[in-house]
Design a protein around this motif. Structure first.
Motif, short mmCIF file in Angstrom:
data_model
loop_
_atom_site.label_atom_id
_atom_site.label_comp_id
_atom_site.label_asym_id
_atom_site.label_seq_id
_atom_site.Cartn_x
_atom_site.Cartn_y
_atom_site.Cartn_z
N HIS A 89 3.69 -3.81 -5.45
CA HIS A 89 3.84 -3.87 -3.99
C HIS A 89 5.14 -3.25 -3.50
CE1 HIS A 89 5.23 -7.66 -5.77
NE2 HIS A 89 6.23 -7.53 -4.92
N GLY A 90 6.20 -3.34 -4.30
CA GLY A 90 7.50 -2.83 -3.89
C GLY A 90 7.57 -1.32 -3.79
N THR A 91 6.68 -0.62 -4.48
CA THR A 91 6.65 0.83 -4.37
C THR A 91 5.44 1.33 -3.59
OG1 THR A 91 5.59 0.94 -6.55
CG2 THR A 91 7.96 1.27 -6.48
N VAL A 92 4.28 0.69 -3.79
CA VAL A 92 3.05 1.15 -3.15
C VAL A 92 3.09 0.96 -1.63
CG1 VAL A 92 0.59 0.62 -2.90
CG2 VAL A 92 1.59 0.87 -5.17
N LEU A 93 3.50 -0.21 -1.17
CA LEU A 93 3.46 -0.49 0.26
C LEU A 93 4.44 0.37 1.07
CD1 LEU A 93 2.87 -4.32 0.06
CD2 LEU A 93 1.21 -2.55 0.71
N LEU A 134 -0.59 -2.27 8.75
CA LEU A 134 -0.63 -2.28 7.29
C LEU A 134 -0.50 -3.73 6.86
CD1 LEU A 134 -0.79 -0.86 4.58
CD2 LEU A 134 1.70 -0.50 4.71
N VAL A 135 -1.54 -4.23 6.22
CA VAL A 135 -1.64 -5.62 5.82
C VAL A 135 -1.78 -5.67 4.31
CG1 VAL A 135 -2.99 -7.73 6.08
CG2 VAL A 135 -2.77 -6.16 8.00
N ALA A 136 -1.07 -6.58 3.68
CA ALA A 136 -1.13 -6.71 2.22
C ALA A 136 -1.65 -8.08 1.84
CB ALA A 136 0.26 -6.50 1.62
N GLY A 137 -2.35 -8.11 0.72
CA GLY A 137 -2.83 -9.36 0.18
C GLY A 137 -2.72 -9.32 -1.33
N SER A 153 6.94 -14.67 -2.34
CA SER A 153 7.33 -14.89 -0.96
C SER A 153 8.61 -14.15 -0.57
CB SER A 153 7.46 -16.39 -0.66
OG SER A 153 8.44 -16.97 -1.49
N ASP A 154 9.59 -14.06 -1.47
CA ASP A 154 10.81 -13.31 -1.15
C ASP A 154 10.50 -11.83 -0.91
OD1 ASP A 154 12.33 -15.59 -1.35
OD2 ASP A 154 13.15 -15.11 -3.33
N ASP A 155 9.61 -11.28 -1.73
CA ASP A 155 9.22 -9.88 -1.56
C ASP A 155 8.44 -9.70 -0.26
OD1 ASP A 155 10.41 -9.47 -4.00
OD2 ASP A 155 8.54 -9.05 -5.08
N ALA A 156 7.55 -10.64 0.04
CA ALA A 156 6.77 -10.57 1.28
C ALA A 156 7.70 -10.62 2.48
CB ALA A 156 5.76 -11.72 1.34
N ASP A 157 8.67 -11.53 2.46
CA ASP A 157 9.63 -11.63 3.57
C ASP A 157 10.40 -10.33 3.75
OD1 ASP A 157 8.82 -14.26 3.93
OD2 ASP A 157 10.58 -15.12 2.91
N ASP A 158 10.80 -9.71 2.64
CA ASP A 158 11.54 -8.45 2.69
C ASP A 158 10.68 -7.33 3.28
OD1 ASP A 158 13.78 -6.60 1.98
OD2 ASP A 158 12.25 -5.80 0.61
N LEU A 159 9.43 -7.22 2.82
CA LEU A 159 8.53 -6.18 3.32
C LEU A 159 8.26 -6.36 4.82
CD1 LEU A 159 6.04 -6.17 0.33
CD2 LEU A 159 7.55 -4.27 0.98
N LEU A 160 8.12 -7.60 5.25
CA LEU A 160 7.91 -7.88 6.67
C LEU A 160 9.16 -7.55 7.48
CD1 LEU A 160 6.00 -11.24 6.22
CD2 LEU A 160 5.07 -9.21 7.37
N ALA A 161 10.32 -7.97 7.00
CA ALA A 161 11.58 -7.75 7.72
C ALA A 161 11.90 -6.27 7.86
CB ALA A 161 12.72 -8.47 7.00
N ARG A 162 11.55 -5.48 6.87
CA ARG A 162 11.82 -4.03 6.91
C ARG A 162 10.76 -3.26 7.69
NH1 ARG A 162 12.16 -1.25 1.87
NH2 ARG A 162 10.86 -2.81 0.87
N GLY A 163 9.72 -3.96 8.16
CA GLY A 163 8.67 -3.29 8.91
C GLY A 163 7.73 -2.46 8.06
N VAL A 164 7.73 -2.72 6.76
CA VAL A 164 6.82 -2.00 5.85
C VAL A 164 5.39 -2.45 6.10
CG1 VAL A 164 6.20 -1.63 3.43
CG2 VAL A 164 8.61 -1.61 4.11
N ASP A 216 2.75 -5.38 8.28
CA ASP A 216 2.65 -6.20 9.48
C ASP A 216 2.30 -7.64 9.15
OD1 ASP A 216 2.90 -4.16 11.77
OD2 ASP A 216 1.50 -3.23 10.36
N GLN A 217 1.60 -7.84 8.03
CA GLN A 217 1.21 -9.18 7.61
C GLN A 217 1.05 -9.19 6.09
OE1 GLN A 217 -2.46 -9.70 9.73
NE2 GLN A 217 -1.45 -10.29 11.61
N VAL A 218 1.27 -10.37 5.50
CA VAL A 218 1.03 -10.56 4.07
C VAL A 218 0.22 -11.84 3.90
CG1 VAL A 218 2.07 -10.97 1.81
CG2 VAL A 218 3.19 -9.41 3.41
N PHE A 219 -0.87 -11.74 3.16
CA PHE A 219 -1.70 -12.90 2.85
C PHE A 219 -1.72 -13.08 1.34
CE2 PHE A 219 -3.36 -11.11 6.79
CZ PHE A 219 -3.29 -12.23 7.62
N THR A 220 -1.34 -14.25 0.90
CA THR A 220 -1.30 -14.54 -0.52
C THR A 220 -2.49 -15.41 -0.92
OG1 THR A 220 0.20 -16.37 -0.04
CG2 THR A 220 1.22 -14.29 -0.68
N PRO A 221 -2.72 -15.57 -2.22
CA PRO A 221 -3.85 -16.39 -2.66
C PRO A 221 -3.83 -17.75 -1.97
CG PRO A 221 -2.92 -15.25 -4.53
CD PRO A 221 -1.99 -15.00 -3.37
N GLY A 222 -4.99 -18.18 -1.55
CA GLY A 222 -5.10 -19.46 -0.85
C GLY A 222 -5.21 -19.32 0.65
#
Length: 140
Positions: free
Chosen positions: A72-76, A93-96, A101-112, A114-120
């Motif tokens: 996710h850190g390179t692809v997104l 751009l939505v990721a699942g 969670s730290d990586d998701a927060d970083d991707l969201l904060a940098r505007g990479v 728009d949303q991240v959905f994790t298992p569950g």
């Protein structure tokens, strides 16, 4: 003159890279279809370039990427850059998948993304959130 009905939300679901597990992507795609969205599934092992070309050709409102490989850190960021360069900066751009969670927060904060959905995450919550985000982008 009667109001013209809004076109259905169009979502491209993609599996980028070597990750060969697509059950979750297919389940989400089916749930979004059930919610009335038009869904295009790219299939497995696509490059970011192929995904962006498909997003452009299909005139989508959102690209959802399922990532279980840890890439996710390179692809997104690559996808966001390519979307922006193609003039698709209005496409969500939505990721699942398994994104810490730290990586998701970083991707969201940098505007990479728009949303991240994790298992569950519930399928209804994914559909509702996507619908609200697209409607907000459309101005209504």
């Amino acid at each position: 003159m009667p109001d013209t009905p809004a076109r259905p939300i169009r979502v491209l679901i993609a599996k980028v890279g070597l990750d060969g597990h697509d059950r979750g992507a297919k389940v989400v795609a089916a749930a979004l279809r059930d919610a009335g969205m038009e869904v295009i599934y790219t299939g497995l092992r696509k490059t970011p370039e192929v995904v962006v070309r498909a997003a452009e050709e299909e005139d989508v409102d959102a690209v959802g990427v399922s990532i279980l490989s840890g890439a996710h850190g390179t692809v997104l960021p690559r996808l966001r850059t390519l979307l922006d360069e193609a003039g698709l900066d209005d496409v969500l751009l939505v990721a699942g998948g398994t994104i810490p969670s730290d990586d998701a927060d970083d991707l969201l904060a940098r505007g990479v993304v728009d949303q991240v959905f994790t298992p569950g995450a519930s399928l209804a919550a994914i559909a509702d959130s996507l619908e609200a985000s697209v409607q907000a982008r459309r101005g209504g």
